[in-house]
Write an enzyme that holds these catalytic residues in place. Structure first.
Site, short mmCIF file in Angstrom:
data_model
loop_
_atom_site.label_atom_id
_atom_site.label_comp_id
_atom_site.label_asym_id
_atom_site.label_seq_id
_atom_site.Cartn_x
_atom_site.Cartn_y
_atom_site.Cartn_z
N LYS A 198 0.83 -1.21 0.00
CA LYS A 198 0.00 0.00 0.00
C LYS A 198 0.86 1.25 0.00
O LYS A 198 0.62 2.18 -0.78
CB LYS A 198 -0.94 -0.01 1.21
CG LYS A 198 -1.87 1.19 1.25
CD LYS A 198 -2.84 1.12 2.43
CE LYS A 198 -3.96 0.15 2.20
NZ LYS A 198 -5.03 0.25 3.21
N GLU A 204 9.99 -5.73 4.36
CA GLU A 204 10.12 -7.08 3.80
C GLU A 204 9.81 -7.10 2.31
O GLU A 204 10.53 -7.71 1.51
CB GLU A 204 9.19 -8.07 4.53
CG GLU A 204 9.43 -8.19 6.02
CD GLU A 204 8.46 -7.36 6.83
OE1 GLU A 204 8.02 -7.84 7.89
OE2 GLU A 204 8.14 -6.22 6.39
N GLY A 259 -5.56 -4.41 4.81
CA GLY A 259 -4.73 -5.42 4.16
C GLY A 259 -5.29 -6.82 4.26
O GLY A 259 -5.31 -7.57 3.29
N ARG A 260 -5.75 -7.21 5.46
CA ARG A 260 -6.21 -8.59 5.64
C ARG A 260 -7.58 -8.84 5.02
O ARG A 260 -8.09 -9.96 5.05
CB ARG A 260 -6.18 -8.97 7.12
CG ARG A 260 -6.94 -8.06 8.06
CD ARG A 260 -6.64 -8.43 9.51
NE ARG A 260 -7.21 -7.50 10.47
CZ ARG A 260 -6.63 -6.37 10.88
NH1 ARG A 260 -5.46 -6.02 10.37
NH2 ARG A 260 -7.20 -5.58 11.77
N GLU A 345 -5.15 -10.68 14.45
CA GLU A 345 -4.72 -9.31 14.18
C GLU A 345 -5.90 -8.35 14.30
O GLU A 345 -5.73 -7.19 14.66
CB GLU A 345 -4.08 -9.20 12.79
CG GLU A 345 -3.37 -7.87 12.56
CD GLU A 345 -2.55 -7.84 11.30
OE1 GLU A 345 -1.35 -8.18 11.35
OE2 GLU A 345 -3.10 -7.48 10.23
N HIS A 376 -2.64 -36.79 13.79
CA HIS A 376 -1.39 -37.44 14.17
C HIS A 376 -0.41 -36.43 14.76
O HIS A 376 0.79 -36.67 14.77
CB HIS A 376 -0.79 -38.15 12.96
CG HIS A 376 -1.70 -39.20 12.39
ND1 HIS A 376 -1.73 -40.50 12.85
CD2 HIS A 376 -2.65 -39.13 11.42
CE1 HIS A 376 -2.64 -41.18 12.18
NE2 HIS A 376 -3.22 -40.38 11.31
N LYS A 504 8.15 -3.64 14.27
CA LYS A 504 8.77 -2.96 13.14
C LYS A 504 9.75 -1.89 13.61
O LYS A 504 10.87 -1.78 13.09
CB LYS A 504 7.70 -2.31 12.25
CG LYS A 504 6.84 -3.28 11.47
CD LYS A 504 5.86 -2.51 10.60
CE LYS A 504 4.99 -3.43 9.78
NZ LYS A 504 4.02 -2.66 8.95
#
Length: 538
Positions: A198, A204, A259-260, A345, A376, A504
């Site tokens: 954005k 990253e 964002g999510r 979040e 398992h 951050k």
């Protein structure tokens, strides 16, 4: 009725066996299930009766839930800490609804959707070629967080709808080994890149984008390869063009799309390039159908509202701190990770939306894995530890493979686990089984305690007719709305994420220290770790 009263209300439930609820209501499975938008929800294995459920509906009414649902869909400023509307839902609505809600900005949104569709058509048809004049074979999507999880879960869920012949590769983690692993499989001349950020400042994403850019420039003789093979989704046109992306290849984002919740926007371009425009539109249509159900269905039949209230009952009434997401479908293997972000979040907060310390717990710890692998692994703990972990089981009635017996076994395991977690196994039942197996009294006495299981674990079972773009869209929207409802009742802002920022900030300080900067403000532990890293790196 308020959240603080739930613990007292749940006193009877804490000493009640879920299985007993089926004895008092022979039609419980029918009464405690509902369906819409291609999904069917069975919540009859939840530890709740009609009186308790009605109290939860009262809590929703007291929280002005209906008004707040309307406020979200109408574009009110409900993200109060960032002063933003929350309108990812409008991106999957018909154009006339976009115009009614967004006004003049609807033209930009509709034009962006058309631009995105044109890109997909041009690339899949071969009319838009690489710098070397070849047809694209692969796409790299570079993003992090919400610019990554939605794409990842939809790419894997819709693997049987990859119709354009393009292969997608997602780069998110800032680990050079992960980047090199992806790039080693690709041909520079036929690889398209979509970088999603954005602000175009995310550490990253930019580091990974620079690595891919340098890889392309190193292995190509085409000077204009970045201009011809890169697209960006960003609000920061200046930064994106400075990086080398042509302005005509930059698709916008809007501050009212978090964002999510951004898969429905141009962030979904890598997905659309793989599944095609028709399937991408069907994904949005399925989500829109769930939006309509959420807005219009009475709370008693409203799937997101029911799942949200049951989650609050388990979290604040029965005091269960976790939620397991168990999709018995290989294509949904990325869903637990996606919901970890979307849920924790959004609602992992302890301060109200007015800035006051909350007197109750909020989001559960979300984890999970595809079935039957989880059986398992952590399901041993779910069956025999003292922790009770509410669970969402998700399965498709129709399988996607040509191996029908596999699907029968998969579905049988899904249904069996929900039954086993509810029923458990008492000491008397184990002793009877062992006696029937011919064990001696001494052997039974020794072994029986190890084979008991507590049971009484509440669960939902979500059925999809089959995995389609429409059903996936409805499923993702279902969880989006469930999380929103819980945020309303918990009184938190589900659409900010200030907790992400501290890491951050400290990350930048520690990176500076690694490169020789000041570190006296850091703890002795962090200073020692930095020194050990620098010693190993030199």
């Amino acid at each position: 009725m308020d959240i603080s009263s739930l613990s007292a209300l749940s006193k009877a439930a804490k000493s009640r066996a879920i299985i007993s609820l089926f004895s008092t209501d022979e039609n419980r499975a029918e009464h405690y299930s509902t369906g819409n938008a291609g999904l069917y929800l069975d919540f009859s294995k939840q530890n709740i009766n009609s009186t308790e459920l009605n109290q939860l509906f009262e809590l929703a009414e007291k929280s002005s839930l209906a008004e707040k649902i309307n406020a979200q869909f109408s574009g009110d400023i409900i993200n109060n800490t960032e002063q933003r509307a929350v309108l990812h839902t409008v991106l999957r609505a018909p154009d006339e609804k976009k115009q009614a809600i967004l006004g003049a900005q609807a033209d930009e949104v509709i034009a962006t959707e058309q631009h995105m569709a044109d890109i997909v058509n041009d690339i899949s048809s071969g009319s838009l070629l690489s710098a070397s004049g070849e047809k694209f074979t692969d796409i790299i999507a570079i993003g992090i967080g919400g610019s990554y999880y939605g794409i990842k879960v939809a790419l894997s869920a819709l693997n049987t709808f990859h119709t354009t012949g393009l292969n997608a590769h997602v780069i998110a983690n800032v680990d050079g080994a992960a980047v090199e692993e992806k790039l080693a499989k690709l041909n520079v001349a036929t690889t398209l890149v979509v970088v999603i950020s954005k602000t175009f400042t995310t550490q990253e994403t930019l580091l990974n984008a620079l690595a891919v850019k340098n890889w392309m420039l190193k292995h190509s003789s085409d000077a204009d390869i970045i201009e011809k093979q890169w697209f960006a989704v960003s609000t920061n046109i200046a930064k994106a063009t400075e990086f080398g992306v042509l302005e005509k290849n930059i698709l916008p984002m809007w501050d009212w799309v978090g964002g999510r919740f951004s898969l429905w926007s141009a962030v979904g371009l890598p997905l659309a390039l793989v599944i095609g425009n028709e399937n991408f539109n069907k994904l949005k249509q399925g989500a829109y159908h769930m939006d309509q159900h959420f807005q219009n269905a009475p709370f008693e039949q409203n799937m997101p509202v029911l799942m949200a209230l049951l989650g609050i009952w388990n979290r604040n009434g029965l005091q269960y701190s976790s939620l397991a997401i168990l999709p018995y479908d290989h294509s949904l293997r990325a869903l637990p990770g996606y919901l970890q972000q979307t849920d924790m979040e959004s609602n992992g907060k302890s301060v109200s939306n007015t800035g006051e310390k909350l007197a109750w717990q909020t989001a559960p710890t979300v984890f999970g894995q595809e079935g039957t692998n989880g059986q398992h692994a952590f399901m041993q703990l779910m069956h025999q530890s003292d922790d009770i972990i509410p669970t969402d089981f998700i399965v498709c009635l129709k399988g996607a493979s040509n191996l029908p017996e596999h699907h029968q076994v998969l579905v049988a395991n899904c249904f069996a686990q929900s039954e086993a977690l509810m029923r458990g196994k008492t000491l008397a039942e184990v002793e009877t089984e062992l006696q029937a197996a011919g064990l001696t009294p001494s052997e039974i006495s020794t072994l029986a305690p190890h084979k008991t299981m507590k049971g009484n674990t509440p669960s939902n079972t979500l059925l999809l007719e089959e995995m389609t773009p429409e059903n996936l869209g409805a499923l993702l929207a279902l969880y989006e709305h469930k999380i929103f409802v819980q945020g309303v009742i918990w009184q938190v802002n589900s659409f900010d994420q200030w907790g992400v920022e501290l890491g951050k900030q400290l990350g930048n300080s520690i990176l500076s220290a690694i490169k020789g900067g000041e570190m006296s403000m850091l703890s002795a532990s962090s200073q020692n770790l930095i020194k050990r890293f620098n010693t190993a790196s030199n």
